[in-house]
Scaffold this active site. Structure first.
Site, PDB file in Angstrom:
ATOM      1  N   SER A 233     -19.008  -8.810 -28.312  1.00 49.08           N
ATOM      2  CA  SER A 233     -20.308  -8.588 -27.680  1.00 49.08           C
ATOM      3  C   SER A 233     -20.176  -7.523 -26.589  1.00 49.08           C
ATOM      4  O   SER A 233     -19.705  -6.427 -26.855  1.00 49.08           O
ATOM      5  CB  SER A 233     -20.872  -9.905 -27.146  1.00 49.08           C
ATOM      6  OG  SER A 233     -22.231  -9.783 -26.800  1.00 49.08           O
TER       7      SER A 233
ATOM      8  N   ASP B 101     -26.865  -8.961 -36.971  1.00 45.97           N
ATOM      9  CA  ASP B 101     -26.353  -9.578 -35.746  1.00 45.97           C
ATOM     10  C   ASP B 101     -27.472 -10.349 -35.047  1.00 45.97           C
ATOM     11  O   ASP B 101     -28.489  -9.784 -34.649  1.00 45.97           O
ATOM     12  CB  ASP B 101     -25.810  -8.484 -34.823  1.00 45.97           C
ATOM     13  CG  ASP B 101     -25.105  -9.048 -33.606  1.00 45.97           C
ATOM     14  OD1 ASP B 101     -25.749  -9.764 -32.819  1.00 45.97           O
ATOM     15  OD2 ASP B 101     -23.912  -8.768 -33.433  1.00 45.97           O
TER      16      ASP B 101
ATOM     17  N   HIS C  62     -23.001 -13.813 -34.536  1.00 45.50           N
ATOM     18  CA  HIS C  62     -22.598 -12.915 -33.458  1.00 45.50           C
ATOM     19  C   HIS C  62     -21.226 -13.352 -32.973  1.00 45.50           C
ATOM     20  O   HIS C  62     -20.991 -14.534 -32.752  1.00 45.50           O
ATOM     21  CB  HIS C  62     -23.614 -12.979 -32.318  1.00 45.50           C
ATOM     22  CG  HIS C  62     -23.361 -12.028 -31.186  1.00 45.50           C
ATOM     23  ND1 HIS C  62     -23.354 -10.653 -31.351  1.00 45.50           N
ATOM     24  CD2 HIS C  62     -23.115 -12.248 -29.862  1.00 45.50           C
ATOM     25  CE1 HIS C  62     -23.122 -10.071 -30.176  1.00 45.50           C
ATOM     26  NE2 HIS C  62     -22.966 -11.014 -29.271  1.00 45.50           N
TER      27      HIS C  62
END
Length: 435
Positions: free
Chosen positions: A212, A307, A374
């Site tokens: 991330s 995502d 994610h």
């Protein structure tokens, strides 16, 4: 506001841990220590250490926090002035000379207001971080869950600066009587200096990873990492769920570019990207598609085509959907309408177009699955398990391992949703939070 010393904060973290358990825990701990001491004397000389650690082969290893020594003296501090931190799990066996570092993610803060909120959490202050972290996925020490890197030295570097370890404002900034430190670049340098002294400098193989916002950090610092290890034969990087796109949202705005513009201006990030064109907005320089253009170190792009964080915050962010037509689709891809799926397929195409130039680099790798998820490298089920997504019968862990050890060229691009029955698609109780 003065920065808080490492020793002071270590005591505070210990007191927090002790306070949760109370006096009974303290007495039990003292009794256990006494028994252990007596048993050692009774047993005679200590035995040789085992070939592998006794933890983690069923439950994840729980790894204690370490505050970076002397960081406050260097001005390398979190948003609130506390020292940065990491968790270190030593390697064993033939992995004891190899190092894997993971940069934690957790969005960004774009304003003084959002950074003030962040200061009161683990993403802005080491005083609020858990004193132990579970090592799962790519950090696991279980060979069945992490076949190629299970016995390496592994480090989870905590994220507390709000700008992907890239902000570099020299002085403390005051706003309405509240102080802020924007020192992500200094945090990176201080953590690296400490790890180099602990053995990273002697690594035979080194791997910088992140997910991330930490994945974006990996793009930003990949070549820096390579430069720190001139004597290490193999140095590579992996960015998981970090290829954020500069695209229009469903209302026609470029919401994420505006968001990154705010982050870049607040933390003076532009200076971190000298190769970025002067006619570009500061936030544009922060997108991985721009950052990656100058990377010379081998890089692996691990990203889902759909995502879930980007669907929520890039494609359909707050303000873009006043009638909440995307509310169900944001949290569960199986509830997307046919029109919404068409938009998601367009988003996938934008990702594939953006990474196309990197697909041509022979020493780069990629694994782009068609899942709604994610950060797969830090998810035990998604990284390598019977439930993990597969492309050409390979999990993400297997694909990354094949690429890192040059067993084959890895450029895995999945077909469109819903073609892959192995996908591990998340269903959110509520959307991901954004600062």
């Amino acid at each position: 506001m003065p920065a808080i010393s490492t020793h002071h904060l270590q005591l505070r973290l210990w007191w927090r841990r002790l306070g949760r358990r109370g006096t009974a825990f303290a007495l039990a701990l003292l009794a256990a220590a006494l028994v252990l001491t007596l048993s050692r004397y009774a047993a005679g000389p200590a035995a040789s250490p085992p070939a592998s650690p006794s933890y983690g082969h069923r439950l994840p290893a729980l790894v204690d926090i370490t505050l970076v020594y002397g960081a406050t003296d260097k001005g390398a501090v979190c948003l609130d002035g506390t020292p940065p931190a990491y968790h270190f799990l030593p390697g064993f066996g033939d992995g004891s000379h190899n190092w894997l570092l993971h940069l934690e993610g957790g969005s960004w803060c774009r304003s003084f207001e959002s950074c003030a909120r962040r200061k009161k959490t683990n993403l802005g202050s080491s005083a609020h971080m858990d004193t132990r972290a579970e090592f799962v996925g790519i950090l696991s020490d279980d060979q069945s869950q992490n076949p190629d890197f299970y016995n390496w030295n592994k480090v989870k570097i905590r994220y507390c600066d709000g700008a992907s370890f890239s902000g570099h404002v020299r002085d403390e900034v005051k706003k309405n009587g509240t102080g802020f430190f924007f020192r992500g670049q200094r945090i990176w340098e201080a953590v690296m200096a400490e790890l180099l002294s602990k053995g990273l400098a002697r690594a035979k193989q080194a791997f910088l990873t992140g997910c991330s916002a930490g994945g974006l950090s990996t793009y930003i610092h990949c070549d820096d990492f390579r430069a720190l290890l001139p004597n290490t034969p193999t140095v590579k990087c992996l960015a998981d769920g970090g290829f954020f796109l500069d695209v229009e949202d469903i209302s026609g705005r470029r919401y994420m570019r505006g968001f990154y513009n705010d982050v870049a201006r607040l933390q003076d990030v532009r200076k971190r990207f000298p190769h970025c064109s002067s006619d570009m907005e500061p936030g544009q320089c922060f997108f991985p598609q721009e950052v990656a253009k100058s990377i010379t170190t081998p890089m692996f792009i691990l990203n889902p085509a759909y995502d879930v964080w980007q669907v929520e915050h890039v494609l359909s962010p707050e303000g873009s959907d006043p009638q909440n037509l995307w509310q169900n689709c944001r949290t569960d891809i199986t509830k997307c309408s046919s029109k919404q799926l068409d938009v998601l397929q367009g988003f996938r195409k934008a990702l594939l177009d953006a990474i196309n130039e990197f697909k041509k680099r022979r020493d780069w790798g990629m694994f782009i699955d068609s899942c709604f998820i994610h950060c797969q490298s830090m998810n035990a089920l998604a990284w390598h398990s019977p439930s993990a997504a597969r492309i050409n019968n390979k999990t993400a862990a297997e694909a990354v391992g094949d690429w890192f050890f040059d067993r084959r060229e890895v450029k895995e691009i999945d077909c469109e949703y819903p073609c892959n029955p192995t996908c591990y698609n998340v269903v959110l109780d509520q959307p991901y939070k954004e600062d």
